[in-house]
Enzyme design. Sequence first.
Site, PDB file in Angstrom:
ATOM      1  N   LYS A  19     -90.996  44.790  46.677  1.00  0.00           N
ATOM      2  CA  LYS A  19     -91.495  46.134  47.002  1.00  0.00           C
ATOM      3  C   LYS A  19     -92.305  46.128  48.294  1.00  0.00           C
ATOM      4  O   LYS A  19     -92.093  46.969  49.169  1.00  0.00           O
ATOM      5  CB  LYS A  19     -92.344  46.643  45.829  1.00  0.00           C
ATOM      6  CG  LYS A  19     -92.939  48.038  46.051  1.00  0.00           C
ATOM      7  CD  LYS A  19     -93.136  48.787  44.753  1.00  0.00           C
ATOM      8  CE  LYS A  19     -94.328  48.294  43.955  1.00  0.00           C
ATOM      9  NZ  LYS A  19     -95.611  48.750  44.495  1.00  0.00           N
ATOM     10  N   SER A  20     -93.211  45.179  48.442  1.00  0.00           N
ATOM     11  CA  SER A  20     -94.060  45.139  49.647  1.00  0.00           C
ATOM     12  C   SER A  20     -93.211  44.965  50.901  1.00  0.00           C
ATOM     13  O   SER A  20     -93.427  45.621  51.920  1.00  0.00           O
ATOM     14  CB  SER A  20     -95.052  43.976  49.557  1.00  0.00           C
ATOM     15  OG  SER A  20     -95.960  44.203  48.514  1.00  0.00           O
ATOM     16  N   ARG A  24     -92.417  47.651  54.147  1.00  0.00           N
ATOM     17  CA  ARG A  24     -92.671  47.208  55.526  1.00  0.00           C
ATOM     18  C   ARG A  24     -91.397  47.195  56.364  1.00  0.00           C
ATOM     19  O   ARG A  24     -91.426  47.475  57.557  1.00  0.00           O
ATOM     20  CB  ARG A  24     -93.340  45.830  55.510  1.00  0.00           C
ATOM     21  CG  ARG A  24     -94.823  45.911  55.085  1.00  0.00           C
ATOM     22  CD  ARG A  24     -95.302  44.586  54.532  1.00  0.00           C
ATOM     23  NE  ARG A  24     -96.719  44.566  54.220  1.00  0.00           N
ATOM     24  CZ  ARG A  24     -97.259  45.056  53.106  1.00  0.00           C
ATOM     25  NH1 ARG A  24     -96.493  45.638  52.190  1.00  0.00           N
ATOM     26  NH2 ARG A  24     -98.570  44.975  52.889  1.00  0.00           N
ATOM     27  N   GLY A  91     -99.511  53.807  46.419  1.00  0.00           N
ATOM     28  CA  GLY A  91    -100.703  53.497  47.216  1.00  0.00           C
ATOM     29  C   GLY A  91    -100.332  52.780  48.502  1.00  0.00           C
ATOM     30  O   GLY A  91    -100.900  53.039  49.567  1.00  0.00           O
ATOM     31  N   ARG A 119    -106.820  57.989  43.616  1.00  0.00           N
ATOM     32  CA  ARG A 119    -107.108  56.636  44.133  1.00  0.00           C
ATOM     33  C   ARG A 119    -107.904  56.683  45.439  1.00  0.00           C
ATOM     34  O   ARG A 119    -107.721  57.568  46.263  1.00  0.00           O
ATOM     35  CB  ARG A 119    -105.787  55.856  44.278  1.00  0.00           C
ATOM     36  CG  ARG A 119    -105.139  55.679  42.916  1.00  0.00           C
ATOM     37  CD  ARG A 119    -103.876  54.890  42.983  1.00  0.00           C
ATOM     38  NE  ARG A 119    -104.116  53.510  43.396  1.00  0.00           N
ATOM     39  CZ  ARG A 119    -103.150  52.661  43.702  1.00  0.00           C
ATOM     40  NH1 ARG A 119    -101.887  53.053  43.646  1.00  0.00           N
ATOM     41  NH2 ARG A 119    -103.439  51.431  44.059  1.00  0.00           N
ATOM     42  N   SER A 164    -107.659  43.241  50.642  1.00  0.00           N
ATOM     43  CA  SER A 164    -106.591  44.226  50.419  1.00  0.00           C
ATOM     44  C   SER A 164    -105.589  44.217  51.565  1.00  0.00           C
ATOM     45  O   SER A 164    -105.931  44.503  52.714  1.00  0.00           O
ATOM     46  CB  SER A 164    -107.190  45.620  50.273  1.00  0.00           C
ATOM     47  OG  SER A 164    -106.197  46.604  50.511  1.00  0.00           O
ATOM     48  N   ASP A 317    -101.255  41.963  40.989  1.00  0.00           N
ATOM     49  CA  ASP A 317    -100.316  42.828  40.259  1.00  0.00           C
ATOM     50  C   ASP A 317     -99.800  42.173  38.972  1.00  0.00           C
ATOM     51  O   ASP A 317     -99.101  42.823  38.194  1.00  0.00           O
ATOM     52  CB  ASP A 317     -99.124  43.189  41.156  1.00  0.00           C
ATOM     53  CG  ASP A 317     -99.554  44.077  42.334  1.00  0.00           C
ATOM     54  OD1 ASP A 317    -100.605  44.742  42.233  1.00  0.00           O
ATOM     55  OD2 ASP A 317     -98.842  44.088  43.350  1.00  0.00           O
ATOM     56  N   LYS A 344    -106.186  50.714  40.528  1.00  0.00           N
ATOM     57  CA  LYS A 344    -104.730  50.621  40.733  1.00  0.00           C
ATOM     58  C   LYS A 344    -104.079  51.913  40.205  1.00  0.00           C
ATOM     59  O   LYS A 344    -104.747  52.919  40.061  1.00  0.00           O
ATOM     60  CB  LYS A 344    -104.181  49.380  40.028  1.00  0.00           C
ATOM     61  CG  LYS A 344    -104.620  48.086  40.693  1.00  0.00           C
ATOM     62  CD  LYS A 344    -103.935  47.885  42.023  1.00  0.00           C
ATOM     63  CE  LYS A 344    -104.436  46.688  42.765  1.00  0.00           C
ATOM     64  NZ  LYS A 344    -104.050  46.697  44.180  1.00  0.00           N
ATOM     65  N   ARG A 392     -96.601  49.033  35.587  1.00  0.00           N
ATOM     66  CA  ARG A 392     -96.815  47.635  35.179  1.00  0.00           C
ATOM     67  C   ARG A 392     -97.426  47.517  33.772  1.00  0.00           C
ATOM     68  O   ARG A 392     -97.221  46.510  33.085  1.00  0.00           O
ATOM     69  CB  ARG A 392     -97.661  46.890  36.210  1.00  0.00           C
ATOM     70  CG  ARG A 392     -96.941  46.757  37.542  1.00  0.00           C
ATOM     71  CD  ARG A 392     -97.490  45.665  38.426  1.00  0.00           C
ATOM     72  NE  ARG A 392     -97.161  45.942  39.814  1.00  0.00           N
ATOM     73  CZ  ARG A 392     -95.981  45.672  40.394  1.00  0.00           C
ATOM     74  NH1 ARG A 392     -95.028  45.073  39.704  1.00  0.00           N
ATOM     75  NH2 ARG A 392     -95.781  45.976  41.652  1.00  0.00           N
TER      76      ARG A 392
END
Length: 432
Positions: A19-20, A24, A91, A119, A164, A317, A344, A392
């Site tokens: 996902k990250s 990107r 987020g 958030r 972060s 996570d 989260k 999650r």
Amino acid sequence: MPINSKKKIQGIYYPPGDKSISHRSLILTGQAVGKSEITNLLEGEDVINTLLVMRELGARITKKNGKYIVFGIPPGALFQPKKQLDFGNSGTGIRLLAGLISSNNIKATLKGDKSLSKRPMRRVTDHLKRIGASIELKKNSFPPIKIKGVGDAIPLNYDIKIPSAQIKSAIMLSALNTNGIVKIKEFKSTRDHTENMLKAMGYNIKVKENSKYRFIEMKNDKDLKPIKLNVPGDPSSAAFFITAACLKPGSKLVVKNMLFNKTRIGFIKTLKKMGGNIQILNKKKVNNEILADLKINQKTHLKSTILKPEDVPLQVDEIPILSIAASYAKGTSVFRGLKELTVKESNRLELIHQNLKNMGVKSEIKEFDLYIHGDTDLKKGGAKIIHHHDHRIVMSFYIANLICEKSNKIDDKSSVKTSYPSFFKHITHHTH
Ligand code: S3P
């Protein structure tokens, strides 16, 4: 088909795209002039929202035969969006794009769903205001984020006090259209995919680390080159299967083509420390990221473990699924320093504790430390899982059925689509 305590985990498993890295890849190829190609992109709702936003901001993105083709626009050339930008539950999406937009001469409103609207955003926007962007938040803290970006952002030095990757990456994306040198100091435990991808695309970026911190220097004197990228398998998604395989007697699982970046595999170290039998095979480096295959061959019951606060970002996570492992491990596990879990997609610290208690596991929270009193007996189960639509939490407590006498009840599992649309298909396929 529901899973239960009689099942074990088996087979050859390909986790979905990370996902990250998926987020990107769309953002950075969207800033590279020329044709980029992305395969194995995670088609979860979070990533698709980032894709739609990048299109609205001027990138041309199409899909052909399972491959995404991106023609980007150069830094500073983002289009004025004609509508509000909706990030759904993500987020990562909203914070990274807030960074990118802040150093472009456009106005935008960035919003999200009910959970995202609660958030904290100041952690990002306080930094971005310093470059000259005007930013307003709801109640001075939450989305929607209204941004009036600047075309002549001031190059600055940043000292980030919260570990972060989202904060760091937001600043880095704002630096793409900032003349001069931008310097960032942050904790080295955060994921470094933005750095790795910028390097793979030929950008001028220097990264150094000591035992605690990472130091990043960026200069926008080299264009971003288009790239061909096959997104590696997501360790945070694979974690549900790997953990299940480590704790269920008789399980045998092979995991293929998984991202093996050192900032993402804290949970593998934790499971190994707990006695998990995990072999790492075929390590290789592609586009500055390490990949590996894994072989899990369950032999013994897991034992308890202690996590220190500095270990948490490396598995931030994976704490929900590790809490299931701790419940079925012999002895008391302590996960220290879980403050970030309270902000989260839900307050995960509270929901983990509540749900464990309801399914018959003794747990306590002391300040931000979680104590789980585990044993190798089956839990009573039958709990109605409180998940506040956090993907999650849903997946972790679905896996928990493997260690419960009676299955837990989970109403509305649709949030799983944000990060792992094929979760239920995969779990049915790999439980026997
Ligand atoms: C992410 C960073 C982490 C992580 C999130 C994805 C990213 O958040 O929890 O799921 O892709 O940069 P923080 O930056 O808030 O730790």
